[in-house]
Design an enzyme around this catalytic site. Sequence first.
Site, PDB file in Angstrom:
ATOM      1  N   GLY A  18       0.809  -1.216   0.000  1.00  0.00           N
ATOM      2  CA  GLY A  18       0.000   0.000   0.000  1.00  0.00           C
ATOM      3  C   GLY A  18       0.840   1.264   0.000  1.00  0.00           C
ATOM      4  N   LEU A  20       0.299   3.581  -2.106  1.00  0.00           N
ATOM      5  CA  LEU A  20       0.596   3.371  -3.521  1.00  0.00           C
ATOM      6  C   LEU A  20       1.208   4.606  -4.166  1.00  0.00           C
ATOM      7  CD1 LEU A  20      -2.593   1.417  -4.710  1.00  0.00           C
ATOM      8  CD2 LEU A  20      -0.401   0.500  -3.891  1.00  0.00           C
ATOM      9  N   GLY A  23       5.235   3.651  -8.934  1.00  0.00           N
ATOM     10  CA  GLY A  23       5.927   2.365  -9.089  1.00  0.00           C
ATOM     11  C   GLY A  23       4.943   1.205  -9.030  1.00  0.00           C
ATOM     12  N   HIS A  24       4.056   1.232  -8.031  1.00  0.00           N
ATOM     13  CA  HIS A  24       3.035   0.184  -7.904  1.00  0.00           C
ATOM     14  C   HIS A  24       2.058   0.236  -9.082  1.00  0.00           C
ATOM     15  CE1 HIS A  24       3.815   1.250  -3.482  1.00  0.00           C
ATOM     16  NE2 HIS A  24       4.218   0.002  -3.550  1.00  0.00           N
ATOM     17  N   GLY A 133       8.853  -5.259  -8.666  1.00  0.00           N
ATOM     18  CA  GLY A 133       9.727  -4.174  -9.098  1.00  0.00           C
ATOM     19  C   GLY A 133      11.189  -4.475  -8.809  1.00  0.00           C
ATOM     20  N   SER A 172       7.383   4.106  -0.848  1.00  0.00           N
ATOM     21  CA  SER A 172       6.428   4.570   0.177  1.00  0.00           C
ATOM     22  C   SER A 172       7.183   5.220   1.333  1.00  0.00           C
ATOM     23  CB  SER A 172       5.600   3.396   0.698  1.00  0.00           C
ATOM     24  OG  SER A 172       4.995   2.724  -0.391  1.00  0.00           O
TER      25      SER A 172
END
Length: 265
Positions: A18, A20, A23-24, A133, A172
């Site tokens: 989470g 987010l 990248g996500h 990633g 994050s």
Amino acid sequence: MRDWAQKQPHIGFVPTMGALHEGHLSLARTAKRQCAVCVMSIFVNPTQFGPNEDFARYPRNEDRDFELAEQAEVDCVFAPAVEEIYPRRTTFVRLLDVGNEWEGAYRPGHFDGVATVVLKLFNIVRPEMALFGLKDLQQCAVIRRMVEDLDVPVVLSFEETIRDVDGLALSSRNAYLTPEQREVAPELFRIISESAKRIALDQQSVDTTIGIAIQSLADTGFQVDYLAMVDGRTMKQQSEPNEESRIIVAARIGAVRLIDNVAVY
Ligand code: AMP
């Protein structure tokens, strides 16, 4: 047989914790291009945090995450409670080899927690494809090894790191940076990119290049946990580059720990 082999994977899976960011979301969009359906999990996994790490204060913002996931056309978000994933903690995946050094050495037990939760999520979601990633290079190596060693029926896809305009890898944990630290943070990528270039162009020995990079980071105000050239599949240190070589780094600015890596070629 040919039809079956050419069929698009049905479920593409993007596991996340989470908070987010692009990248996500870029992983989710890649999943959507390659698979019929994209499932994203949002789960801050307690078993991959050490006792003195940031589990309690890890950034959480479910409403915003759901909105962003919807905008990225994620079909299903799986956001379980901790008790749902861990009604008991009696069986674990244990990594030998690729998870020991680097992040594994600084974060004992981290990759066992990662591998355990990823295997559980695979068994719940049952994806044909899972996307990760390369920002977390050793995590990719660990998951690839687990999938091979345990014959997990999933195709893995590893995607390049998404960066801010100044080169800082999106994370994050960047939310922890003060404005002053945020200004210095892109030096991490700049310095390892410069090292990768020097090694690729054979301008300097690997040892000398790594030594200069460590010193430059220290001069910039980072405390370097490690900086090395490794084979990105085995995570073994190298003194001569090959096509799998990557420069990996973990360094702290104040209390914030950043990791990054770049390909040498
Ligand atoms: P996390 O939420 O940090 O556990 O990350 C979830 C997934 O997103 C992992 O596969 C990460 O490697 C990936 N990821 C995190 N940051 C980036 C980034 N800047 N670019 C690409 N993928 C990323």
